[in-house]
Design a protein around this motif. Structure first.
Motif, PDB file in Angstrom:
ATOM      1  N   PHE A 122      40.270  39.197  30.653  1.00 34.15           N
ATOM      2  CA  PHE A 122      41.473  39.018  31.467  1.00 34.15           C
ATOM      3  C   PHE A 122      41.247  38.345  32.817  1.00 34.15           C
ATOM      4  N   GLY A 123      40.011  38.270  33.262  1.00 31.05           N
ATOM      5  CA  GLY A 123      39.736  37.675  34.562  1.00 31.05           C
ATOM      6  C   GLY A 123      39.432  36.193  34.458  1.00 31.05           C
ATOM      7  N   ASP A 124      38.989  35.625  35.575  1.00 33.53           N
ATOM      8  CA  ASP A 124      38.601  34.217  35.547  1.00 33.53           C
ATOM      9  C   ASP A 124      37.113  34.107  35.233  1.00 33.53           C
ATOM     10  N   ILE A 125      36.576  32.936  35.318  1.00 33.26           N
ATOM     11  CA  ILE A 125      35.185  32.702  34.885  1.00 33.26           C
ATOM     12  C   ILE A 125      34.164  33.501  35.701  1.00 33.26           C
ATOM     13  N   ASP A 126      34.459  33.769  36.978  1.00 35.27           N
ATOM     14  CA  ASP A 126      33.526  34.504  37.827  1.00 35.27           C
ATOM     15  C   ASP A 126      33.741  36.019  37.809  1.00 35.27           C
ATOM     16  N   SER A 127      34.819  36.468  37.193  1.00 36.66           N
ATOM     17  CA  SER A 127      35.162  37.895  37.220  1.00 36.66           C
ATOM     18  C   SER A 127      34.083  38.817  36.642  1.00 36.66           C
ATOM     19  N   ASP A 133      42.872  43.449  49.255  1.00 33.17           N
ATOM     20  CA  ASP A 133      44.106  42.722  48.937  1.00 33.17           C
ATOM     21  C   ASP A 133      43.888  41.225  48.734  1.00 33.17           C
ATOM     22  N   ARG A 134      42.706  40.720  49.021  1.00 29.60           N
ATOM     23  CA  ARG A 134      42.400  39.309  48.768  1.00 29.60           C
ATOM     24  C   ARG A 134      41.764  39.078  47.399  1.00 29.60           C
ATOM     25  N   MET A 135      41.358  40.157  46.750  1.00 29.10           N
ATOM     26  CA  MET A 135      40.769  40.035  45.411  1.00 29.10           C
ATOM     27  C   MET A 135      41.859  39.674  44.414  1.00 29.10           C
ATOM     28  N   ALA A 136      41.444  39.077  43.327  1.00 26.95           N
ATOM     29  CA  ALA A 136      42.380  38.838  42.228  1.00 26.95           C
ATOM     30  C   ALA A 136      42.908  40.193  41.749  1.00 26.95           C
ATOM     31  N   ALA A 140      34.173  47.628  31.775  1.00 34.13           N
ATOM     32  CA  ALA A 140      34.815  46.853  32.849  1.00 34.13           C
ATOM     33  C   ALA A 140      34.434  45.380  32.760  1.00 34.13           C
ATOM     34  N   ILE A 141      33.184  45.106  32.463  1.00 29.10           N
ATOM     35  CA  ILE A 141      32.737  43.717  32.320  1.00 29.10           C
ATOM     36  C   ILE A 141      33.471  43.055  31.159  1.00 29.10           C
ATOM     37  N   GLU A 142      33.621  43.772  30.061  1.00 25.91           N
ATOM     38  CA  GLU A 142      34.347  43.223  28.915  1.00 25.91           C
ATOM     39  C   GLU A 142      35.807  42.943  29.259  1.00 25.91           C
ATOM     40  N   LEU A 143      36.435  43.825  30.015  1.00 20.47           N
ATOM     41  CA  LEU A 143      37.818  43.587  30.463  1.00 20.47           C
ATOM     42  C   LEU A 143      37.886  42.352  31.362  1.00 20.47           C
ATOM     43  N   ALA A 144      36.889  42.213  32.229  1.00 23.77           N
ATOM     44  CA  ALA A 144      36.852  41.053  33.131  1.00 23.77           C
ATOM     45  C   ALA A 144      36.676  39.758  32.334  1.00 23.77           C
TER      46      ALA A 144
END
Length: 142
Positions: free
Chosen positions: A113-118, A74-77, A106-110
């Motif tokens: 849509f994720g932040d720089i470290d995703s 629950d602490r993850m983005a 999954a890496i491509e989605l990150a």
């Protein structure tokens, strides 16, 4: 964009929506498809992913938690958490999809849509899960 990649993107949108808005995944999915019509193959695969993640949420979270050090789920983005759930569902439950494809998607989605470290975070967690869980499957089948 390839059809399955599009389906994964839709699944991430819906998983994010249901977690943030606390809504029912089936109605969220129907609403999305009504507003953004898709090819039947995309609809079918995205629903398989969403349904699978939602029905296996506790098992997927337990698997992720097992391989993530010093992090609570629950602490993850929210986006990272749902990308991990989606990829884990594919790796564990869809043997017709090579695990490396699921990880790469999954890496491509990150990246999108994720932040720089995703991307690095998602890759690291999924790589551990793939390596350790595939060893267990190999040991059971021998």
């Amino acid at each position: 964009m390839r059809l399955r990649s599009k389906a994964r993107e839709i699944a991430i949108h819906i998983l994010y929506q249901i977690e943030i808005a606390k809504c029912d995944y089936q109605s969220a999915f129907q609403s999305y498809i009504k507003n953004y019509p898709q090819k039947q193959e995309v609809i079918d695969f995205s629903f398989t992913l969403i349904d699978g993640v939602c029905k296996n949420l506790q098992n997927l979270d337990a698997l992720i938690k097992k391989y993530v050090k010093n992090w609570e789920i629950d602490r993850m983005a929210v986006i990272d958490r749902n990308i991990l759930r989606l990829a884990c569902f594919e790796i564990i439950n869809l043997p017709e999809i090579p695990p490396k494809v699921s990880i790469n998607e999954a890496i491509e989605l990150a990246k999108r849509f994720g932040d720089i470290d995703s991307p690095r975070f998602v890759n690291g967690v999924l790589d551990k899960i793939y390596k350790m869980e595939s060893k267990k499957v190999d040991q059971v089948t021998q």
